[in-house]
Every structure is written in structure tokens, then in C-alpha cells.
Scaffold this motif. Sequence first.
Motif, PDB file in Angstrom:
ATOM      1  N   ASP A   1       1.907  13.955  -2.316  1.00 52.40           N
ATOM      2  CA  ASP A   1       0.710  15.313  -2.485  1.00 52.40           C
ATOM      3  C   ASP A   1      -0.129  15.136  -1.231  1.00 52.40           C
ATOM      4  O   ASP A   1      -1.082  16.010  -1.306  1.00 52.40           O
ATOM      5  CB  ASP A   1      -0.260  14.825  -3.566  1.00 52.40           C
ATOM      6  CG  ASP A   1      -0.652  13.150  -3.818  1.00 52.40           C
ATOM      7  OD1 ASP A   1      -1.889  12.852  -3.685  1.00 52.40           O
ATOM      8  OD2 ASP A   1       0.288  12.301  -3.673  1.00 52.40           O
TER       9      ASP A   1
ATOM     10  N   GLY B   1       2.410   2.204  -2.555  1.00 54.60           N
ATOM     11  CA  GLY B   1       2.237   2.714  -3.941  1.00 54.60           C
ATOM     12  C   GLY B   1       3.147   1.920  -5.208  1.00 54.60           C
ATOM     13  O   GLY B   1       3.284   2.842  -6.180  1.00 54.60           O
ATOM     14  N   LYS B   2       3.384   0.961  -4.824  1.00 54.08           N
ATOM     15  CA  LYS B   2       4.440   0.263  -6.087  1.00 54.08           C
ATOM     16  C   LYS B   2       3.271   0.341  -7.207  1.00 54.08           C
ATOM     17  O   LYS B   2       4.119   0.708  -8.276  1.00 54.08           O
ATOM     18  CB  LYS B   2       4.630  -1.048  -5.608  1.00 54.08           C
ATOM     19  CG  LYS B   2       5.606  -0.974  -4.139  1.00 54.08           C
ATOM     20  CD  LYS B   2       6.096  -2.470  -4.030  1.00 54.08           C
ATOM     21  CE  LYS B   2       4.977  -3.462  -3.099  1.00 54.08           C
ATOM     22  NZ  LYS B   2       4.324  -3.008  -2.151  1.00 54.08           N
ATOM     23  N   THR B   3       2.221  -0.408  -7.249  1.00 52.64           N
ATOM     24  CA  THR B   3       1.494  -0.556  -8.278  1.00 52.64           C
ATOM     25  C   THR B   3       1.197   0.653  -9.037  1.00 52.64           C
ATOM     26  O   THR B   3       1.269   1.068 -10.370  1.00 52.64           O
ATOM     27  CB  THR B   3       0.430  -1.523  -8.025  1.00 52.64           C
ATOM     28  OG1 THR B   3       0.499  -2.343  -7.242  1.00 52.64           O
ATOM     29  CG2 THR B   3      -0.363  -1.951  -9.257  1.00 52.64           C
ATOM     30  N   SER B   4       0.885   1.733  -8.032  1.00 51.08           N
ATOM     31  CA  SER B   4       0.344   2.822  -8.666  1.00 51.08           C
ATOM     32  C   SER B   4       1.336   3.706  -9.413  1.00 51.08           C
ATOM     33  O   SER B   4       1.436   4.232 -10.444  1.00 51.08           O
ATOM     34  CB  SER B   4      -0.083   3.766  -7.415  1.00 51.08           C
ATOM     35  OG  SER B   4      -1.270   3.319  -6.855  1.00 51.08           O
TER      36      SER B   4
ATOM     37  N   ALA C   1       2.625   9.314  -7.289  1.00 54.04           N
ATOM     38  CA  ALA C   1       1.847   8.532  -8.393  1.00 54.04           C
ATOM     39  C   ALA C   1       0.717   8.933  -8.840  1.00 54.04           C
ATOM     40  O   ALA C   1       0.234   8.916  -9.893  1.00 54.04           O
ATOM     41  CB  ALA C   1       1.860   7.025  -7.914  1.00 54.04           C
ATOM     42  N   HIS C   2      -0.066   9.770  -8.087  1.00 54.20           N
ATOM     43  CA  HIS C   2      -1.487  10.455  -8.358  1.00 54.20           C
ATOM     44  C   HIS C   2      -1.176  11.549  -9.248  1.00 54.20           C
ATOM     45  O   HIS C   2      -1.942  11.705 -10.349  1.00 54.20           O
ATOM     46  CB  HIS C   2      -2.249  10.722  -7.367  1.00 54.20           C
ATOM     47  CG  HIS C   2      -2.967   9.489  -6.520  1.00 54.20           C
ATOM     48  ND1 HIS C   2      -3.927   9.331  -5.509  1.00 54.20           N
ATOM     49  CD2 HIS C   2      -2.789   8.262  -7.053  1.00 54.20           C
ATOM     50  CE1 HIS C   2      -4.355   8.259  -5.606  1.00 54.20           C
ATOM     51  NE2 HIS C   2      -3.872   7.561  -5.991  1.00 54.20           N
TER      52      HIS C   2
ATOM     53  N   LYS D   1       3.473   9.781  -2.441  1.00 55.35           N
ATOM     54  CA  LYS D   1       2.300  10.059  -1.861  1.00 55.35           C
ATOM     55  C   LYS D   1       2.686  11.474  -1.288  1.00 55.35           C
ATOM     56  O   LYS D   1       2.062  11.740  -0.249  1.00 55.35           O
ATOM     57  CB  LYS D   1       1.528   9.120  -0.913  1.00 55.35           C
ATOM     58  CG  LYS D   1       1.449   7.903  -1.511  1.00 55.35           C
ATOM     59  CD  LYS D   1       0.192   7.066  -0.128  1.00 55.35           C
ATOM     60  CE  LYS D   1       0.340   5.591  -0.743  1.00 55.35           C
ATOM     61  NZ  LYS D   1      -0.586   4.896   0.209  1.00 55.35           N
TER      62      LYS D   1
ATOM     63  N   ASP E   1       0.871  -1.315   0.161  1.00 58.59           N
ATOM     64  CA  ASP E   1      -0.042   0.004   0.048  1.00 58.59           C
ATOM     65  C   ASP E   1       0.722   1.359   0.092  1.00 58.59           C
ATOM     66  O   ASP E   1       0.193   2.374   0.014  1.00 58.59           O
ATOM     67  CB  ASP E   1      -1.164   0.055   1.217  1.00 58.59           C
ATOM     68  CG  ASP E   1      -2.284  -0.632   0.750  1.00 58.59           C
ATOM     69  OD1 ASP E   1      -2.524  -1.004  -0.432  1.00 58.59           O
ATOM     70  OD2 ASP E   1      -3.232  -1.038   1.672  1.00 58.59           O
TER      71      ASP E   1
HETATM   72  P1  GDP Z   1       1.299  -1.262  -3.402  1.00 59.87           P
HETATM   73  O1  GDP Z   1       0.412  -2.326  -2.532  1.00 59.87           O
HETATM   74  O2  GDP Z   1       2.376  -0.703  -3.012  1.00 59.87           O
HETATM   75  O3  GDP Z   1       1.227  -1.690  -4.905  1.00 59.87           O
HETATM   76  O4  GDP Z   1       0.124   0.234  -3.417  1.00 59.87           O
HETATM   77  P2  GDP Z   1      -0.764   0.701  -4.332  1.00 59.87           P
HETATM   78  O5  GDP Z   1      -0.116   1.186  -5.721  1.00 59.87           O
HETATM   79  O6  GDP Z   1      -1.753  -0.384  -4.836  1.00 59.87           O
HETATM   80  O7  GDP Z   1      -1.338   1.779  -3.706  1.00 59.87           O
HETATM   81  C1  GDP Z   1      -2.063   1.783  -2.509  1.00 59.87           C
HETATM   82  C2  GDP Z   1      -2.839   2.946  -2.179  1.00 59.87           C
HETATM   83  O8  GDP Z   1      -2.257   4.142  -2.274  1.00 59.87           O
HETATM   84  C3  GDP Z   1      -4.036   3.076  -3.441  1.00 59.87           C
HETATM   85  O9  GDP Z   1      -5.289   3.340  -2.899  1.00 59.87           O
HETATM   86  C4  GDP Z   1      -3.443   4.373  -4.102  1.00 59.87           C
HETATM   87  O10 GDP Z   1      -4.589   4.789  -4.697  1.00 59.87           O
HETATM   88  C5  GDP Z   1      -2.731   5.026  -3.205  1.00 59.87           C
HETATM   89  N1  GDP Z   1      -1.546   5.932  -3.633  1.00 59.87           N
HETATM   90  C6  GDP Z   1      -0.745   5.242  -4.327  1.00 59.87           C
HETATM   91  N2  GDP Z   1       0.306   6.462  -4.689  1.00 59.87           N
HETATM   92  C7  GDP Z   1      -0.358   7.561  -4.254  1.00 59.87           C
HETATM   93  C8  GDP Z   1      -0.078   8.997  -4.384  1.00 59.87           C
HETATM   94  O11 GDP Z   1       1.131   9.314  -4.952  1.00 59.87           O
HETATM   95  N3  GDP Z   1      -0.670   9.688  -3.792  1.00 59.87           N
HETATM   96  C9  GDP Z   1      -1.902   9.373  -3.137  1.00 59.87           C
HETATM   97  N4  GDP Z   1      -2.581  10.359  -2.402  1.00 59.87           N
HETATM   98  N5  GDP Z   1      -2.183   8.013  -3.139  1.00 59.87           N
HETATM   99  C10 GDP Z   1      -1.599   7.210  -3.548  1.00 59.87           C
END
Ligand code: GDP
Length: 829
Positions: free
Chosen positions: A439, A340-343, A473-474, A437, A338
Amino acid sequence: MSDSDGKKTLGLRGARPGNVKQSFSHGRTKNVVVETKRKRVVVPKPGAGKPAGGGAVGGDPSKRPAGISDAEMARRLKALQAAKARESEEAERRAAEEKAREEERTRRRAEAEAKEREQREAEERAKAKAEAEEQKRKEAEVAAQRAAAEAAAAKAAPAAKESGPKRDLSSRPAPAATPRKADRERENRGRGGRNEGRRSGKLTLSQATGGEGGRQKSLASMKRKQERARQKAMGGSVEREKVIRDVQLPEAIVVSELANRMAERVADVVKELMKMGMMVTQNQTIDADTAELIIEEFGHKVVRVSDSDVEDVISDVDDADEDLQSRPPVITIMGHVDHGKTSLLDAIRDAKVVAGEAGGITQHIGAYQVKTDSGTVLSFLDTPGHAAFTSMRSRGAQVTDIVVLVVAADDSVMPQTIEAINHAKAAEVPIIVAINKIDKEAADPMKVRSELLQHEVIVEAMSGEVQDVEVSAHTGQGLDELLEAIALQSEILELKANPDRAAQGAVIEAQLDVGRGPVATVLVQKGTLRQGDIFVVGEQYGKVRALINDKGERVKEAGPSVPVEVLGLNGTPEAGDVLNVTETEAQAREIAEYRAQAAKDKRAAAGAATTLEQLMQKAKDDENVSEMPILVKADVQGSAEAIVQAMEKIGNDEVRVRVLHSGVGAITETDIGLAEASGAPVMGFNVRANTSARNTANQKGVEIRYYSVIYDLVDDVKAAASGLLSAEIKETFIGYAQIKDVFKVSNVGKVAGCLVTEGVARRSAGVRLLRDNVVIHEGTLKTLKRFKDEVAEVQSGQECGMAFENYDDIRAGDVIEIFEREEVARTLD
Ligand code: GDP
């Protein structure tokens, strides 16, 4: 064979007999009776030319030539019968002799094959000479006594090559047996040509098996055919030499393959094996020692090769500097769930790929390439998470050049963040920190940076060397900066590869596609992979039917650091398997089969692959290994830290203990993955491996050691580090029981209603209470009941009641571990 035709006993009345002696190999001789008739013109006698060969028709009166009186015929018949009797005696004697000789030969052959071969060659020469002389003499005789020539010609058949045409001219009523015999002789030479002395054995066998007709043509038979053709072309009288081959002999070989490698008949090899008392078919495998005897028996040379030599065709030559060209870096994104790797991966791809090619549809193949604004191409692995990273590494595919560590700015350094750091360090891959994140309002990048300090990741903002970039990532903020940071890092790394060589790559993803069959995404590491290339990948092999890039386009080739989907595999490989292009399909198949077997053997032998003892032995054997890696998992942070500190103090000049990773909680599959990749054991302090981790560890042969006293753990590692670890098992788990329910019993306290799930529960044994794989109590049993009766033992699958001595905090769902302890006198301080 030839000498069975030799003895001539049937005579013509009034004939003047003269004996001619012919010599053959092995001291065999043959007396030829040459008869001349004074008064009459020669009348061809059926069978007279060759009584043994055509013995069955020798006395048939119906074949009586014209102009012979009854009386004479009667006399002849009488003589014929007498001759026949003699002949059969003779034949018996010869058969016995032949048999004796054959036995003698077999014995001698085994002992002195080489010597005999020499001798045979000499004999061959002598024979050829003798035959030539004989022939001359016979020719002279033929000239002088033309009338009786056919008899002599029949005897001279073995030397037919030179005399054949002449004789045919002179022998008007050419006896039917003569050409047949010559034919057979020729055939025999063809078959046994390499080895005169073994000729009879071979012929017998081939006759017994009905010759070559209808049999499947083997490679060896093709070779023999060629050989025969060559000999024919060179003329039959040319001296033939046995081709002595170097036969590559692996640790086990299939009989037919052995025959192939010797270029001998499969049937001959099977027969030899039978002589040795081994009843095998051509498809059975025999061991190298047996095969060696066979190879020697056939007079070839044995070249022992180890099974793993099949891998040698994959030449891992270092490329010359001038052949190297720079290649894009390969990046893996890691971090806590969570964060934000995938994002981030999606953001990078969307920003770059879609911007680059209008309307370009990206396809998920497990990796993609992007181009930075400054023009550097970067290859991203699209499979975030640590399992992929470690499983690749453990399979020998170190693919990643740079790790991007994602940490959420609104969170802190979390267990998986630390795990990722440890993974990257273990693999010696540089890290770039992406503080994601940014932002968010709660974002506190400085907190992240200082937390990272504690884990020896000192970012540039903290005067360290690790690049750190604030990203979102957003919003896309900082993405370009991040890519440039990666490009810079890759420049420092000076990544190079030779594109002009047989390709090598690593499987990133693989699956069985319903429509397309097995599909693997391969990241090319060296060379260039092309359509039509033959390859081996892990335990699979194939021929590249099609290559598809990350944009879903078909491409003809893929160079270093380029990810492509490969179609044309015979099975589905695993992520992390290495792909190598080979020259022939046979090589690819052989390697794949060898690996499959080796993997099977490894699984069979698993359980002892990375024991402490072996690790230390390895450290001793290999001077480069001066560190002993271990993984530590503990019940609480405090014990984990205490253990790590204690570990750091252990060590001497030769070896140091290196804690690859330490953490709190049950031992998981990820831990096992990392341990396997680094060849480390996992030390569990008051924690246990969960089921999947236990299974993986068993499969991969990773050792897990459980401790409940820090000193014991430290002692063991110390002992291992000084090479003195005692091999005795101090503790044996004898069973596990699952608590189904908890009852309160007056006078006893809490009693657990359990099901013994594994092994046996024993009243006298030690017990531990595990909650979520963490040890929460250790002690002894106060009671072990089965249906109200106190029992000494309860077997697996049965229910029982258990209560602990002086301990009450038990809950449904807890697990009771039952163990027995054996006191071992420790010799260490
Ligand atoms: P992973 O488990 O590391 O792959 O994380 P995800 O990419 O699934 O991201 C987890 C949550 O964080 C999701 O709800 C994304 O929308 C949120 N998220 C990821 N990157 C950002 C960012 O740069 N800004 C914000 N505000 N939320 C983010």
C-alpha cells in the motif's frame, strides 16, 4: 535351624532307646531317639520332646510331673545336667559346622549357583522321599508303640504336613515346642522358599532385622507375599522352584530398584552388597557391573539395557498409508525486523478468526488456526522471528511445513531476510514470499523480486517456482491470495498424519503461570492428544489436566496440526521440546529423568560436540552425510564473499562444504542457533562472538573458530574436508582487556587505560583490537604498564596501560584480545 533341634540326648530312665536317622538337604542328617518305657504309662516330659528348642526349661524341677520320687528326680537331674553339657558341646560343634558350611556355601554359590540349584532340587526330591519313608516307618512304630509316640512326632515335625493331624490326635500332652517349631519351619519355607540352600542366611538376616513387621511394603515384598500365598494354596509339600527372572539392568541402578526387579528383599540385596565390601543404602545408586554380580548371586538372569532404552517405549512406528489422513499445514512467518511479520500475523488472524466467529475472542497461545475461503485449515505459528524457528529445529522438533518470507516492498532484502532464507533452506522447508506494505507509495515489488534472485529465491514472477504474493497487512490487500497460495503449497506437500495413535507434539511456548502452574502450548504432530493422557515432554512429564484451544475454549482432544494449551505438567518445558504420550506415569517419569541426566552430561561435556574433527568423522561414519555445513561471519562483505567462494571450491567426491549462512558482523545467538540445528561450526573471520553467543555456544557445544587470514580458514576447512585436520591449537586466547580511557603520552603516542577482564595480559603476546566484536587491528604491544612500571604480565581484575606497536586508532570501549600463537608445522598444501 531344623537340625539344631535334631540331636536327642536326654533320656528317660529305664527307657529302651532306638535310633531313627533322618536325612536332609546338603547331606545333613538328624538322629532321632525314640524311647519307649516298659513299665509305666507315658508321662510327658517337658523338654524331653525337644531339648534343643526348649533347652532352657529342660531341667526345671518345678515342672516335675507327679508320681516321681525325689531320688528318681535327682537321678534325672543329674542325667539332665550331663545331657545339657553334651548338648552345649554339640551345639557349639554344630554352630561351627554350620558356620563352615555357610562359608562353604557362599563360596560355592558364587561359583556354581546354577549347578547347586539343580543339586538342591534333586536333594529336595530325595529329602521328600526320605521323609515320606521315614514317616511311614515312624507311623508303623507309632502304631506299635503308641505310648512313646510324642517324642517321635516331635522329630517328625518337618514332615508335619501329612502326619500333623494324626500326631495331634495321638499326642495327648502335645509339647509346647512342637507347634512353635512347625510354625517356624513353615515361615522359614515361606521366606527362603525359593532357595533352600540359602535359607539359613536369609533367616539370620530377617531375624537380625526384626522380620518384616513395621517395614515399608515394597513391590518385591508384595510379589513374595503372593508367591507365599500361592505356595500355601498348593500345599507345603509341593516342590518349590526358584523363579528366575530376567532383570533389566541399566548403566546405573538404585539398590531398591534392583531388589524390586529381582523380586528380592532390599535388605538381602544390601547385605549381599556388604558382603562384597560395598556399604550402601537402598537409596544409593550402584553401577551395572556391581549390580550384575548381585543379580547372578541371587540366581537371576542379567539383561543389560542401555539407559537410552528407556526412550524405547516411545514407539516411533511408521504409520500405515491407510491410517494417514491429511492434516493442516503449519506455517512460520519470517523476515527482517520491521518488514511487518507481526502485523501480517495479526491481520490474518483478525480477518479470519473474528470474521468466522462473531465476537470470538482470540487468545495468544503461540499459534492459531484459520480457515481459508476455500475451506482449508491453516495453522500459523504466532512467534515470528528466527530464534524460535531454529531453537525448535535444534531440539528435534521440525514443526514448520511452510515458511512465509515477509519482505517490505519499500525496503530491500536485508540481512535477516537472507538469514531467513538460509534457515528455511537448511530445514528444507518451502518458502512463499509475501511482499508486504504494498500500500505504500514507495513500494517497489519488482526490486524485491530481483534482489531475491541473488539469494536463489526465484519467484514465479521471475519464472521461478517460489510463489510470491503482494500483500498489505494494513489494508488487508492480498491476504486471501496469500492464504490460498499457502493452501496450494500444502496440497503439493500432501501433508498427512495418523490421528489414531498415541499423540506426539512439539512445544511452541511454555511458561509458568501463577494461577495455573506450568503451561505449554503444544502443536500436535501425530495422533490425538486427550484429556487424561500421560506424557513426557523434554525433561518434564505430566498428565493432561485440561486442553485449551486458540480461542480460549476448553477442549477434550486435539488432533494433528492443532495447537492447544496443555495444563498438568510437573515443570516448565522449553520451546521445541517434543511431547510424547506414554502408557504409564512410571515410563514418563523414567524418560524425563533420563533426559534430564543426559542433558546434564551433555552440558558437562559441551565444548566439543561439533568440532570440525567430529563433524568429519560423522561424515565418514554416516554415508548419508556428504556435506559439511559451516557458518561464516566476517568483518566486511568482501571477505565474506571471498570465503564463501573459496568454500564452494573445496570438496571431492565424498564431501562438499556447504555454507549454511554467511554474514557480516559479530557472531550472534541466532548464528549459534542455526549452527547447532545443523551441527555446523561457526567460522569467524576477524569477528568475534558476542557474550551471549559465546555462552550459548559453550552451552550447546557449538564450535566457534576465529581466523584473521583467509588462507588459514580455507586451509582448515580443506583439511577437515579431506579428514586431515591437525588437532593442534594454533592460537590460544589468554586474556581480554577493556579500554576504559585513552591518553596521549608524548614520545609514546596513544596509550589505552585498560582493565583486564579475563585471563591475563602479557607483554610478549599478540594482541588484537576489537570494536563491536570486529577485529580492527592485529599486532603486538609496544608497552604494558602497571602504575608507570613496565611489566611482563597483568592479571585479570587489574588495571594497566597498553599501547600498540605502529597503531594508534584506539577508543574507549574497544576490547583488546590477547593471544599466544603456537607455530604448528602444517602438512597440507
Ligand atoms: P515485524 O518487526 O516484522 O514484526 O514488523 P511489524 O509488524 O512490527 O511492523 C513494523 C512496522 O511496519 C509497523 O509500524 C507497522 O505498522 C508497519 N507495517 C506493517 N505492515 C504494513 C503494511 O502492510 N503497510 C504499511 N503501510 N505499514 C505496515
